[in-house]
Motif scaffolding. Structure first.
Motif, PDB file in Angstrom:
ATOM      1  N   HIS A  20       0.828  -1.207   0.000  1.00  0.00           N
ATOM      2  CA  HIS A  20       0.000   0.000   0.000  1.00  0.00           C
ATOM      3  C   HIS A  20       0.864   1.258   0.000  1.00  0.00           C
ATOM      4  N   LEU A  21       1.982   1.211   0.728  1.00  0.00           N
ATOM      5  CA  LEU A  21       2.873   2.370   0.830  1.00  0.00           C
ATOM      6  C   LEU A  21       3.917   2.398  -0.279  1.00  0.00           C
ATOM      7  N   ASN A  22       4.037   1.299  -1.009  1.00  0.00           N
ATOM      8  CA  ASN A  22       5.053   1.169  -2.048  1.00  0.00           C
ATOM      9  C   ASN A  22       6.462   1.338  -1.470  1.00  0.00           C
ATOM     10  N   ILE A  23       6.702   0.661  -0.352  1.00  0.00           N
ATOM     11  CA  ILE A  23       8.037   0.622   0.232  1.00  0.00           C
ATOM     12  C   ILE A  23       8.411  -0.836   0.476  1.00  0.00           C
ATOM     13  N   ASN A  24       9.703  -1.074   0.732  1.00  0.00           N
ATOM     14  CA  ASN A  24      10.200  -2.453   0.827  1.00  0.00           C
ATOM     15  C   ASN A  24      10.184  -3.019   2.232  1.00  0.00           C
ATOM     16  N   TRP A  25      10.313  -2.166   3.257  1.00  0.00           N
ATOM     17  CA  TRP A  25      10.319  -2.640   4.635  1.00  0.00           C
ATOM     18  C   TRP A  25      10.023  -1.480   5.581  1.00  0.00           C
ATOM     19  N   PHE A  26       9.736  -1.817   6.826  1.00  0.00           N
ATOM     20  CA  PHE A  26       9.547  -0.824   7.876  1.00  0.00           C
ATOM     21  C   PHE A  26      10.794  -0.775   8.753  1.00  0.00           C
ATOM     22  N   ASP A  27      11.180   0.436   9.141  1.00  0.00           N
ATOM     23  CA  ASP A  27      12.281   0.639  10.083  1.00  0.00           C
ATOM     24  C   ASP A  27      11.711   1.113  11.409  1.00  0.00           C
ATOM     25  N   ILE A  28      12.031   0.397  12.476  1.00  0.00           N
ATOM     26  CA  ILE A  28      11.454   0.659  13.796  1.00  0.00           C
ATOM     27  C   ILE A  28      12.572   0.865  14.814  1.00  0.00           C
ATOM     28  N   MET A  29      12.575   2.004  15.470  1.00  0.00           N
ATOM     29  CA  MET A  29      13.592   2.304  16.479  1.00  0.00           C
ATOM     30  C   MET A  29      13.120   1.827  17.847  1.00  0.00           C
ATOM     31  N   ILE A  30      13.995   1.149  18.576  1.00  0.00           N
ATOM     32  CA  ILE A  30      13.699   0.702  19.934  1.00  0.00           C
ATOM     33  C   ILE A  30      14.561   1.493  20.907  1.00  0.00           C
ATOM     34  N   THR A  31      13.931   2.088  21.894  1.00  0.00           N
ATOM     35  CA  THR A  31      14.665   2.880  22.865  1.00  0.00           C
ATOM     36  C   THR A  31      14.091   2.640  24.261  1.00  0.00           C
ATOM     37  N   GLY A  32      14.685   3.277  25.252  1.00  0.00           N
ATOM     38  CA  GLY A  32      14.248   3.098  26.638  1.00  0.00           C
ATOM     39  C   GLY A  32      15.385   3.408  27.586  1.00  0.00           C
ATOM     40  N   VAL A  33      15.138   3.237  28.867  1.00  0.00           N
ATOM     41  CA  VAL A  33      16.175   3.491  29.855  1.00  0.00           C
ATOM     42  C   VAL A  33      17.157   2.324  29.871  1.00  0.00           C
ATOM     43  N   ASN A  70      12.834 -10.004   9.668  1.00  0.00           N
ATOM     44  CA  ASN A  70      12.681 -10.619   8.350  1.00  0.00           C
ATOM     45  C   ASN A  70      12.964  -9.518   7.346  1.00  0.00           C
ATOM     46  N   GLU A  71      12.701  -9.754   6.088  1.00  0.00           N
ATOM     47  CA  GLU A  71      13.032  -8.728   5.092  1.00  0.00           C
ATOM     48  C   GLU A  71      12.079  -7.537   5.150  1.00  0.00           C
ATOM     49  N   TYR A  72      11.036  -7.631   5.971  1.00  0.00           N
ATOM     50  CA  TYR A  72      10.030  -6.576   6.003  1.00  0.00           C
ATOM     51  C   TYR A  72      10.054  -5.718   7.275  1.00  0.00           C
ATOM     52  N   LEU A  73      10.632  -6.227   8.364  1.00  0.00           N
ATOM     53  CA  LEU A  73      10.695  -5.484   9.617  1.00  0.00           C
ATOM     54  C   LEU A  73      12.141  -5.390  10.078  1.00  0.00           C
ATOM     55  N   HIS A  74      12.649  -4.166  10.150  1.00  0.00           N
ATOM     56  CA  HIS A  74      14.003  -3.922  10.603  1.00  0.00           C
ATOM     57  C   HIS A  74      13.946  -3.121  11.903  1.00  0.00           C
ATOM     58  N   PHE A  75      14.653  -3.598  12.925  1.00  0.00           N
ATOM     59  CA  PHE A  75      14.654  -2.937  14.229  1.00  0.00           C
ATOM     60  C   PHE A  75      16.016  -2.280  14.490  1.00  0.00           C
ATOM     61  N   TRP A  76      15.972  -1.079  15.050  1.00  0.00           N
ATOM     62  CA  TRP A  76      17.174  -0.325  15.376  1.00  0.00           C
ATOM     63  C   TRP A  76      17.313  -0.245  16.897  1.00  0.00           C
ATOM     64  N   ASP A  77      18.345  -0.877  17.421  1.00  0.00           N
ATOM     65  CA  ASP A  77      18.609  -0.913  18.861  1.00  0.00           C
ATOM     66  C   ASP A  77      19.459   0.294  19.234  1.00  0.00           C
ATOM     67  N   THR A  78      19.002   1.075  20.206  1.00  0.00           N
ATOM     68  CA  THR A  78      19.683   2.313  20.571  1.00  0.00           C
ATOM     69  C   THR A  78      20.192   2.253  22.007  1.00  0.00           C
TER      70      THR A  78
END
Length: 233
Positions: A20-33, A70-78
């Motif tokens: 629907h968005l015409n993109i290849n994957w989602f990038d998700i940032m994970i943060t916290g204390v 997977n190839e569709y969800l990428h997580f960024w550990d901060t």
């Protein structure tokens, strides 16, 4: 209960949203204390040790790293906040830079990071550092409807009491406490930041308990449009 392979979980829905968005994957940032269990959460997602886990009060994640569920969800550990004023400032800058990263599409620039997850400690009653993280880093740089707050370490919410280590589940006393805590966090985030979040999912990454509910929350809240750049940075 059979373990769930999160890498193939609800793939058709994720693919449909991407198409629907015409993109290849989602990038998700994970943060916290520091100590909230971001790295443990990623290891639980991927069913293997990909992110080093800090022990005690010593933080392990000092740099931003990305991992593919997977190839569709990428997580960024901060890096977590709470390491001291100087380090916290460095970490804030790194996270802001990531949230401000853009990519061009059809003549416009859009935010590279699609969503931001803020993880809280299950045993903590102090939201001071999390409040700082939300107000200073997250909210000025990404839309409120792209933020998910979750509570890790459910097994230690009552200092380890009422958690069955053999069955790897909480009893009814701990479940009630976790429900109360989730509602309290939702209310306090509203009071502290002015934004309304979904009631946080609580889980234990260490024991892989209720992690599927967390994955469900992420998939349910995947955006339906590209992220517009927030002005006034």
């Amino acid at each position: 209960m059979e373990a769930i392979d999160y890498s193939s979980y609800r793939l058709e829905e994720i693919q449909g949203r991407l198409a629907h968005l015409n993109i290849n994957w989602f990038d998700i940032m994970i943060t916290g204390v520091t100590g909230a269990g971001k790295s443990t959460t990623l290891n639980s997602f991927l069913k293997k040790t990909v992110a080093n886990v800090g022990m005690g009060v010593d933080p392990e994640t000092q740099n931003i790293s990305s991992y593919e569920l997977n190839e569709y969800l990428h997580f960024w550990d901060t890096p977590g906040l709470g390491d001291g004023v100087s380090r916290d400032q460095q970490h804030k800058t790194a996270m802001k830079n990531l949230l401000q990263k853009t990519y061009p599409y059809d003549g416009s620039d859009y935010g590279y990071i699609d969503m931001c997850i803020v993880i809280l400690e299950g045993q903590s009653r102090d939201l001071g550092t999390t409040r700082t993280l939300l107000n200073d880093v997250v909210l000025p740089n990404i839309q409120a409807d792209r933020i998910i707050v979750a509570i890790n370490q459910a097994d230690f919410a009552l200092r380890g009491q009422h958690w069955d280590k053999n069955k790897r589940i909480p009893d009814h006393v701990l479940l009630q406490r976790l429900e109360e805590q989730a509602s309290s966090v939702q209310y306090r985030v509203k009071q502290d930041t002015g934004i309304t979040i979904n009631k946080p999912v609580y889980y234990s990454a260490l024991y892989d308990w209720n992690v599927v509910s967390f994955i469900d929350e992420i998939i349910n809240q995947l955006p339906i449009e590209r992220r517009q750049i927030m002005r006034g940075w």
